[in-house]
Design a protein around this motif. Structure first.
Motif, PDB file in Angstrom:
ATOM      1  N   MET A 290       0.811  -1.215   0.000  1.00 21.53           N
ATOM      2  CA  MET A 290       0.000   0.000   0.000  1.00 21.53           C
ATOM      3  C   MET A 290       0.848   1.270   0.000  1.00 21.53           C
ATOM      4  SD  MET A 290      -3.267  -0.356  -0.230  1.00 21.53           S
ATOM      5  CE  MET A 290      -3.784   1.230   0.339  1.00 21.53           C
ATOM      6  N   LYS A 366      -7.745   2.643   3.767  1.00 26.65           N
ATOM      7  CA  LYS A 366      -7.362   1.326   3.241  1.00 26.65           C
ATOM      8  C   LYS A 366      -6.115   0.792   3.956  1.00 26.65           C
ATOM      9  CE  LYS A 366     -10.597   1.305   0.147  1.00 26.65           C
ATOM     10  NZ  LYS A 366     -11.767   0.422   0.325  1.00 26.65           N
ATOM     11  N   THR A 367      -5.197   1.679   4.315  1.00 20.39           N
ATOM     12  CA  THR A 367      -3.986   1.246   5.014  1.00 20.39           C
ATOM     13  C   THR A 367      -4.325   0.684   6.396  1.00 20.39           C
ATOM     14  OG1 THR A 367      -2.727   2.953   3.849  1.00 20.39           O
ATOM     15  CG2 THR A 367      -1.705   1.998   5.791  1.00 20.39           C
ATOM     16  N   THR A 370      -5.389  -2.880   5.968  1.00 26.45           N
ATOM     17  CA  THR A 370      -4.274  -3.784   5.677  1.00 26.45           C
ATOM     18  C   THR A 370      -3.393  -4.018   6.898  1.00 26.45           C
ATOM     19  OG1 THR A 370      -2.972  -1.896   4.899  1.00 26.45           O
ATOM     20  CG2 THR A 370      -4.214  -3.120   3.255  1.00 26.45           C
ATOM     21  N   ASN A 388      -6.670  -3.212  -2.540  1.00 29.64           N
ATOM     22  CA  ASN A 388      -6.937  -1.879  -2.000  1.00 29.64           C
ATOM     23  C   ASN A 388      -6.136  -0.805  -2.723  1.00 29.64           C
ATOM     24  OD1 ASN A 388      -8.806  -2.656  -0.039  1.00 29.64           O
ATOM     25  ND2 ASN A 388      -7.201  -3.236   1.391  1.00 29.64           N
ATOM     26  N   ARG A 389      -4.912  -1.131  -3.105  1.00 32.65           N
ATOM     27  CA  ARG A 389      -4.111  -0.155  -3.855  1.00 32.65           C
ATOM     28  C   ARG A 389      -4.751   0.126  -5.220  1.00 32.65           C
ATOM     29  NH1 ARG A 389       1.144   1.848  -3.685  1.00 32.65           N
ATOM     30  NH2 ARG A 389       1.913   2.531  -5.718  1.00 32.65           N
ATOM     31  N   LYS A 391      -7.918   0.040  -5.872  1.00 32.49           N
ATOM     32  CA  LYS A 391      -9.084   0.907  -5.631  1.00 32.49           C
ATOM     33  C   LYS A 391      -8.661   2.362  -5.460  1.00 32.49           C
ATOM     34  CE  LYS A 391     -11.902  -2.677  -3.434  1.00 32.49           C
ATOM     35  NZ  LYS A 391     -12.504  -3.142  -2.165  1.00 32.49           N
ATOM     36  N   VAL A 392      -7.581   2.570  -4.732  1.00 35.17           N
ATOM     37  CA  VAL A 392      -7.101   3.944  -4.520  1.00 35.17           C
ATOM     38  C   VAL A 392      -6.609   4.541  -5.835  1.00 35.17           C
ATOM     39  CG1 VAL A 392      -5.439   5.372  -3.274  1.00 35.17           C
ATOM     40  CG2 VAL A 392      -6.488   3.443  -2.118  1.00 35.17           C
TER      41      VAL A 392
END
Length: 526
Positions: A290, A366-367, A370, A388-389, A391-392
């Motif tokens: 991330m 998000k971080t 994780t 998640n990365r 998505k960002v």
């Protein structure tokens, strides 16, 4: 009554000899003051010893979770099933319920049983024969360590203390390297100042100085393994016409020793960075994907450990490292900071200034997920971090392109838009709407109206006063001033006609005057 007692060495089943004394719960501890008294209350019926620590750990974890282990099930079937009519006292009510369901044995759990267990524990060495105290203590210690490791899911690979020390050392090495390189450039710059402008890379500069030494040696030396051909020619040309001062061999030797230190520290820093990268991928793979190795390690070091970092909410992760700015903003009642250490992440650096706050907030959310997955989850894959990365990055692309996305639903699909068609209309300027009069404010108009009303009122008062004077003079001397009155009456009529609000009173006065004139003329005729 039978008693099931669990120890670190194994399972023990006791038979209660005198159940009447168990009724007195408050004074039951007196019966276990000595091993002799304890043997009069309970007697060991069977003891099943654990073979190793692994078996003890499995039995203990089953008891903690309220489950019935296979070993305990066999013991209860062999020993207790013979005396099925008797009750079985257990320390855990949940375990008693499981035994009753699976083996159909009546179990009891009460304050009396708790006090009985406490007494047995105090005299366990005297009640269980053939078990030395040292062996019992060693098994207790081993089981305690094993159980703690199991409960905390401890793994020697997941040691975040090494990451904290590595990132701290990496920062210290960077500071020391900067100081050493600045000193080396300044020191050798007195002898060959042009070299610093030609070679910008610090490590290459130090390698070149270490290999050549004095600037007079540049013409005869070959530095093609360090520098490209073009830069090498520029260095040799500059060495011939250099404006630097002459130095002794001792000075050059000291500068070369300093260059050796810089090169060694740089190599060690590279090795340390590789070690940190590997440790981060082993301990927190999703966090590394991330925000990167350095930012993730700094977050862990700032929080103290990975578990402490997992306890922080996303808002705290976003501002971690900007505590001074946050409290300063709260104290002065200004805008709070939008990011802390997370600002150095590559995703935040890619965005423009306008969207940095939005991306840092989403990245922190998000971080935080994780981090919790890495700290508390059993899976060591980095799939969650990659998702998640992605998505960002999608959100970042939408913000930059100002894409339209559907508000309802999941928000992942783009909204459908109609095909754009350019419809141009020719519009002509309407000049009739322009005002040719000068603009006058409303306040000014009101003042002018009030002034006009005041002037009209003053004139009306003057006319009334003149009319009164004329009437009084007519009563006293009607004959002499007949012509003058007529002239005045004409003037009054003309003024009354010119002013509209005063028409009615002036007309009435003139009618009265005419009547009076008629009376006066009649009297004279008589």
């Amino acid at each position: 009554m039978l008693v099931l007692f669990e120890t670190a060495a194994g399972y023990a089943i006791f038979k209660v000899l005198n159940e009447k004394k168990l009724q007195e719960v408050d004074s039951l501890w007196k019966e276990f003051e000595t091993p002799e008294k304890a043997n009069k209350i309970v007697k060991l019926k069977h003891f099943e010893k654990f073979q190793d620590t692994t078996e003890a750990l499995a039995a203990s974890t089953a008891l903690v979770e309220g489950k019935l282990s296979k070993n305990l099930k066999k013991i209860l079937k062999k020993i207790v099933a013979k005396d099925a009519h008797e009750q079985l006292a257990v320390a855990d009510a949940k375990l008693g319920g499981v035994i009753k369901d699976k083996l159909n044995l009546s179990c009891i759990h009460s304050p009396m049983v708790t006090e009985l267990m406490r007494g047995i524990r105090s005299q366990i060495e005297g009640l269980i024969t053939g078990l030395p105290s040292r062996e019992m203590a060693a098994m207790c210690l081993g089981l305690a360590h094993s159980l703690s490791r199991y409960k905390l899911k401890f793994s020697p690979d997941k040691v975040d203390t090494m990451i904290i020390q590595a990132i701290s050392l990496l920062d210290d090495l960077d500071k020391e390297l900067n100081n050493y390189i600045m000193r080396c450039r300044e020191w050798y710059g007195w002898h060959f100042p042009e070299l610093g402008k030609i070679i910008t890379d610090n490590l290459t500069y130090c390698k070149c100085v270490r290999k050549v030494g004095d600037r007079s040696n540049f013409a005869a030396s070959d530095v093609s393994d360090i520098l490209p051909e073009e830069i090498e020619q520029d260095v040799k040309a500059a060495a011939e016409i250099s404006m630097g001062t002459e130095v002794s061999e001792e000075d050059i030797n000291n500068i070369i020793h300093l260059c050796d230190q810089v090169i060694e520290i740089s190599e060690y820093r590279t090795q340390l960075y590789d070690y940190l990268k590997n440790r981060m991928m082993a301990i927190a793979p999703n966090l590394t994907v991330m925000v990167g190795e350095l930012v993730g390690a700094r977050l862990i070091a700032h929080a103290g450990s990975l578990l402490n970092l997992a306890k922080h909410p996303a808002s705290t992760v976003q501002l971690l490292g900007a505590e001074k700015a946050l409290f300063r903003a709260l104290k002065t009642k200004r805008d709070t900071p939008k990011f802390g250490l997370i600002y150095h992440a590559s995703l935040v650096g890619q965005t423009n200034t306008k969207n940095k706050g939005k991306i840092s907030r989403m990245l922190a959310a998000k971080t935080a997920l994780t981090i919790r997955y890495d700290a508390l989850g059993e899976d060591t894959s980095a799939e969650m971090g990659a998702e998640n990365r992605l998505k960002v990055e999608t959100r970042l692309r939408l913000l930059e392109e100002r894409g339209i996305r559907r508000i309802s639903g999941t928000g992942k699909a783009l909204a459908r838009t109609d095909k754009y068609q350019n419809k141009s209309e020719v519009k002509i300027f309407d000049a009739s709407g322009d005002s040719t009069l000068p603009a006058v404010s409303k306040k000014r108009k009101i003042q002018e109206v009030e002034e006009q009303d005041a002037e009209v009122a003053v004139k009306a008062k003057k006319i009334k006063a003149e009319v009164k004077e004329q009437t009084t003079v007519e009563d006293d001397e009607p004959v002499k001033k007949k012509k003058k009155k007529k002239n005045k009456e004409k003037q009054a009529e003309e003024e009354a006609l010119s002013e509209e609000p005063l028409i009615s009173p002036v007309v009435e006065n003139t009618e009265k005057k005419k009547k009076k004139k008629k009376k006066v003329t009649n009297e004279f005729e008589d």
